[in-house]
Each structure stands twice: as structure tokens, then as C-alpha cells.
Design a protein around this motif. Sequence first.
Motif, PDB file in Angstrom:
ATOM      1  N   LYS A 190     -11.840  -7.760  -2.955  1.00 41.02           N
ATOM      2  CA  LYS A 190     -11.205  -7.213  -1.757  1.00 41.02           C
ATOM      3  C   LYS A 190     -10.807  -8.291  -0.755  1.00 41.02           C
ATOM      4  O   LYS A 190     -10.248  -7.987   0.296  1.00 41.02           O
ATOM      5  CB  LYS A 190     -12.138  -6.202  -1.083  1.00 41.02           C
ATOM      6  CG  LYS A 190     -12.384  -4.950  -1.924  1.00 41.02           C
ATOM      7  CD  LYS A 190     -13.179  -3.906  -1.164  1.00 41.02           C
ATOM      8  CE  LYS A 190     -13.358  -2.647  -2.005  1.00 41.02           C
ATOM      9  NZ  LYS A 190     -14.094  -1.591  -1.262  1.00 41.02           N
TER      10      LYS A 190
ATOM     11  N   THR B 296      -3.416   1.347  -3.414  1.00 41.68           N
ATOM     12  CA  THR B 296      -4.219   1.986  -2.367  1.00 41.68           C
ATOM     13  C   THR B 296      -4.711   1.007  -1.319  1.00 41.68           C
ATOM     14  O   THR B 296      -5.155   1.410  -0.262  1.00 41.68           O
ATOM     15  CB  THR B 296      -5.456   2.672  -2.971  1.00 41.68           C
ATOM     16  OG1 THR B 296      -6.238   1.688  -3.655  1.00 41.68           O
ATOM     17  CG2 THR B 296      -5.060   3.766  -3.931  1.00 41.68           C
ATOM     18  N   SER B 297      -4.676  -0.284  -1.598  1.00 44.66           N
ATOM     19  CA  SER B 297      -5.331  -1.220  -0.693  1.00 44.66           C
ATOM     20  C   SER B 297      -4.558  -2.514  -0.578  1.00 44.66           C
ATOM     21  O   SER B 297      -3.931  -2.963  -1.533  1.00 44.66           O
ATOM     22  CB  SER B 297      -6.747  -1.524  -1.204  1.00 44.66           C
ATOM     23  OG  SER B 297      -7.375  -2.495  -0.424  1.00 44.66           O
ATOM     24  N   LYS B 298      -4.599  -3.100   0.626  1.00 49.56           N
ATOM     25  CA  LYS B 298      -4.105  -4.460   0.820  1.00 49.56           C
ATOM     26  C   LYS B 298      -5.313  -5.376   0.899  1.00 49.56           C
ATOM     27  O   LYS B 298      -6.269  -5.097   1.617  1.00 49.56           O
ATOM     28  CB  LYS B 298      -3.276  -4.582   2.099  1.00 49.56           C
ATOM     29  CG  LYS B 298      -2.783  -6.003   2.356  1.00 49.56           C
ATOM     30  CD  LYS B 298      -1.800  -6.042   3.486  1.00 49.56           C
ATOM     31  CE  LYS B 298      -1.443  -7.481   3.871  1.00 49.56           C
ATOM     32  NZ  LYS B 298      -0.928  -8.261   2.768  1.00 49.56           N
TER      33      LYS B 298
ATOM     34  N   ASP C 237     -14.081   2.374   3.619  1.00 42.86           N
ATOM     35  CA  ASP C 237     -14.536   1.772   2.365  1.00 42.86           C
ATOM     36  C   ASP C 237     -15.335   0.500   2.637  1.00 42.86           C
ATOM     37  O   ASP C 237     -14.913  -0.342   3.440  1.00 42.86           O
ATOM     38  CB  ASP C 237     -13.346   1.423   1.468  1.00 42.86           C
ATOM     39  CG  ASP C 237     -12.610   2.663   0.982  1.00 42.86           C
ATOM     40  OD1 ASP C 237     -13.286   3.684   0.759  1.00 42.86           O
ATOM     41  OD2 ASP C 237     -11.376   2.597   0.827  1.00 42.86           O
TER      42      ASP C 237
ATOM     43  N   MET D 299      -9.372  -6.839  10.001  1.00 39.84           N
ATOM     44  CA  MET D 299      -8.938  -5.554   9.457  1.00 39.84           C
ATOM     45  C   MET D 299      -7.741  -4.988  10.217  1.00 39.84           C
ATOM     46  O   MET D 299      -6.813  -4.437   9.620  1.00 39.84           O
ATOM     47  CB  MET D 299     -10.098  -4.550   9.471  1.00 39.84           C
ATOM     48  CG  MET D 299     -11.244  -4.922   8.535  1.00 39.84           C
ATOM     49  SD  MET D 299     -10.720  -5.165   6.814  1.00 39.84           S
ATOM     50  CE  MET D 299     -10.825  -6.957   6.676  1.00 39.84           C
ATOM     51  N   LYS D 300      -7.739  -5.130  11.527  1.00 36.94           N
ATOM     52  CA  LYS D 300      -6.603  -4.637  12.309  1.00 36.94           C
ATOM     53  C   LYS D 300      -5.325  -5.379  11.935  1.00 36.94           C
ATOM     54  O   LYS D 300      -4.235  -4.803  11.943  1.00 36.94           O
ATOM     55  CB  LYS D 300      -6.893  -4.772  13.803  1.00 36.94           C
ATOM     56  CG  LYS D 300      -7.899  -3.750  14.320  1.00 36.94           C
ATOM     57  CD  LYS D 300      -8.104  -3.875  15.821  1.00 36.94           C
ATOM     58  CE  LYS D 300      -9.029  -2.778  16.337  1.00 36.94           C
ATOM     59  NZ  LYS D 300      -9.260  -2.899  17.805  1.00 36.94           N
TER      60      LYS D 300
ATOM     61  N   PRO E 251       0.829  -1.208   0.000  1.00 38.53           N
ATOM     62  CA  PRO E 251       0.000   0.000   0.000  1.00 38.53           C
ATOM     63  C   PRO E 251       0.863   1.258   0.000  1.00 38.53           C
ATOM     64  O   PRO E 251       1.816   1.367   0.774  1.00 38.53           O
ATOM     65  CB  PRO E 251      -0.797  -0.127   1.306  1.00 38.53           C
ATOM     66  CG  PRO E 251      -0.866  -1.600   1.553  1.00 38.53           C
ATOM     67  CD  PRO E 251       0.447  -2.146   1.069  1.00 38.53           C
TER      68      PRO E 251
ATOM     69  N   LYS F 200      -5.764  -1.833   8.851  1.00 44.93           N
ATOM     70  CA  LYS F 200      -6.884  -0.966   8.490  1.00 44.93           C
ATOM     71  C   LYS F 200      -7.751  -0.668   9.712  1.00 44.93           C
ATOM     72  O   LYS F 200      -7.750  -1.421  10.688  1.00 44.93           O
ATOM     73  CB  LYS F 200      -7.727  -1.611   7.388  1.00 44.93           C
ATOM     74  CG  LYS F 200      -7.003  -1.695   6.046  1.00 44.93           C
ATOM     75  CD  LYS F 200      -7.907  -2.260   4.968  1.00 44.93           C
ATOM     76  CE  LYS F 200      -7.229  -2.229   3.607  1.00 44.93           C
ATOM     77  NZ  LYS F 200      -7.026  -0.847   3.123  1.00 44.93           N
TER      78      LYS F 200
ATOM     79  N   LYS G  25     -16.837  -1.920   7.069  1.00 44.77           N
ATOM     80  CA  LYS G  25     -15.938  -1.041   6.325  1.00 44.77           C
ATOM     81  C   LYS G  25     -14.513  -1.135   6.851  1.00 44.77           C
ATOM     82  O   LYS G  25     -14.286  -1.466   8.017  1.00 44.77           O
ATOM     83  CB  LYS G  25     -16.424   0.409   6.415  1.00 44.77           C
ATOM     84  CG  LYS G  25     -17.801   0.640   5.810  1.00 44.77           C
ATOM     85  CD  LYS G  25     -18.208   2.106   5.905  1.00 44.77           C
ATOM     86  CE  LYS G  25     -19.559   2.350   5.251  1.00 44.77           C
ATOM     87  NZ  LYS G  25     -19.945   3.782   5.293  1.00 44.77           N
ATOM     88  N   ALA G  26     -13.565  -0.820   5.973  1.00 44.95           N
ATOM     89  CA  ALA G  26     -12.154  -0.722   6.339  1.00 44.95           C
ATOM     90  C   ALA G  26     -11.637   0.610   5.819  1.00 44.95           C
ATOM     91  O   ALA G  26     -11.751   0.895   4.622  1.00 44.95           O
ATOM     92  CB  ALA G  26     -11.357  -1.874   5.741  1.00 44.95           C
ATOM     93  N   ASP G  27     -11.120   1.437   6.721  1.00 48.24           N
ATOM     94  CA  ASP G  27     -10.688   2.795   6.357  1.00 48.24           C
ATOM     95  C   ASP G  27     -11.804   3.551   5.638  1.00 48.24           C
ATOM     96  O   ASP G  27     -11.557   4.337   4.721  1.00 48.24           O
ATOM     97  CB  ASP G  27      -9.430   2.754   5.484  1.00 48.24           C
ATOM     98  CG  ASP G  27      -8.204   2.264   6.245  1.00 48.24           C
ATOM     99  OD1 ASP G  27      -8.244   2.259   7.492  1.00 48.24           O
ATOM    100  OD2 ASP G  27      -7.213   1.887   5.597  1.00 48.24           O
TER     101      ASP G  27
END
Length: 245
Positions: A232, A73-75, A139, A91-92, A28, A96, A135-137
Motif C-alpha cells: 500500500k 480501488t486504491s491509489k 482500510d 492521506m489527504k 481509482p 483519502k 487507516k485510509a477510507d
Amino acid sequence: MAIDKNDFIYMKIYNDIYEKIKSNVLKPGGRIQPENVLKEQYNVSRDSIRKALQKLENDGLISRRAGAGTYVTSKIADYSLANQESFTEQMKKIGKIPSSEILSIEILSDYEAEIGEMLDLVPGEKLYRVCRVRKADGDPMALEIVYVSQKLVPNLHTLLYEDTSLYKLYEDYYNLKMKDMEVHIEAELADKDVQKKLRLKENTPILKISGVMQLEDQRPHYYFVCYHIGHKYSFSVRLPRKRAS
């Protein structure tokens, strides 16, 4: 790296870059090589490179900055099916910030008989139906629908907020001891309702995961259906070799 120039050339390029993002080869914030370099690397036309990059951008995996280049932009969330992890924990783990948009919390006494049977409820027994966008960040990642007996989680509607982990409520507040779950995974296209809630384009692939969580005393805890945005997520599991007798 030469690529077969027959059909779907740009998808092969997309898949290669996708795998590099998934495996963290491309991190990212890292910069994607310019189009002319990728054109030589893959030995394809510039049009194929542009189509691959456009799909990666549409899927939210890269962003193009005018005059500055293209960046990851994303993992991709890699979820092990061998372990129980909450969305918050997932997510953590990839750095994120998890959150939820609560779409509805309902108390139902009229629901599908199959759900009542899976949760071992008597006819008319009340349950909660919780619908959230995870959601993550900021999104959207998944649409989650959970059904849980009101007797197990009284006053849940007064305790659940957009930054609340249901797992933590179950374990820390209600002192419920979760044991294991059986899950079913299906690949399908998002219907209009899922498209709207997750802000997806028509015919976006999703992974539908459903199952029942069991408590340590063998009582069914909750039934869930979760629609994960396909590009995702990746899911992994270790399968032992079982030799024929």
C-alpha cells in the motif's frame, strides 16, 4: 508486450499493473481490461492473468464486480522521505480520508532502557506509549507505536481521539517546534501480533520504519515504530551525487 515466460510470470504482470496504479496511469475507479485482452497484451496464459488479478484483489488494489468487470480501488500512498509529513497529510494528498483506531494509550515508568536513552529520560521518568492502527477510507494502512515523555505532552490521554492528528496536537496545542528526524527502514514479514492488528495474512511483507524526532532546541521529542503494509506504500527520496575527491 511480451514477457519472459520462465518463472513467476504472473508476478511480472502483477508488478506492471501495480506500477500503473502507483503512477496513476490506472486511476481509482478506472476499469481494468478484460482477461482475454490482458492475455493477448502480455502474451501469456489466462491462468497467469487470473493469478496476477487475484493477488491484486487480495492486496486491495482492485475489486471484481459480477457482470460489471474489474476496477481499481486504491491509489498507493507515495511518501517522500525528503520531507516530514504526518499520516493525515499523506492521506489527504492522495484524496483519502485519514482516521485512526486507538488500540491503547499507556503511561509507563518501566520501559526498555534503550527507549529512555533515545528520549534522554532519567530512570523512572514517565512516558506515554500510544498504539494506533492508521487507516485510509476505513482500510488499515499501518500500525504505529509512539513513545513520548509525559512532561512534554501532559494530559495527552484526554486529548487524543480517533480523528486527532498527533502532529497538530504537538504543534498547535503543545506549541512544540519539530525540526527533523533520523529514520531507519527495514523490510520484513509481519509477525503474528502485527498480522492480527492489521488483519494481514501470514507472511505479508511490511516496511518497518523507526526513528526519533528532534525539536528545534535539539531535545528528543518522540520515538516511533511504524509498520507499513508493503503493497500500500511506496517511498521516494532524491539523492544528490557526491563525487569522490
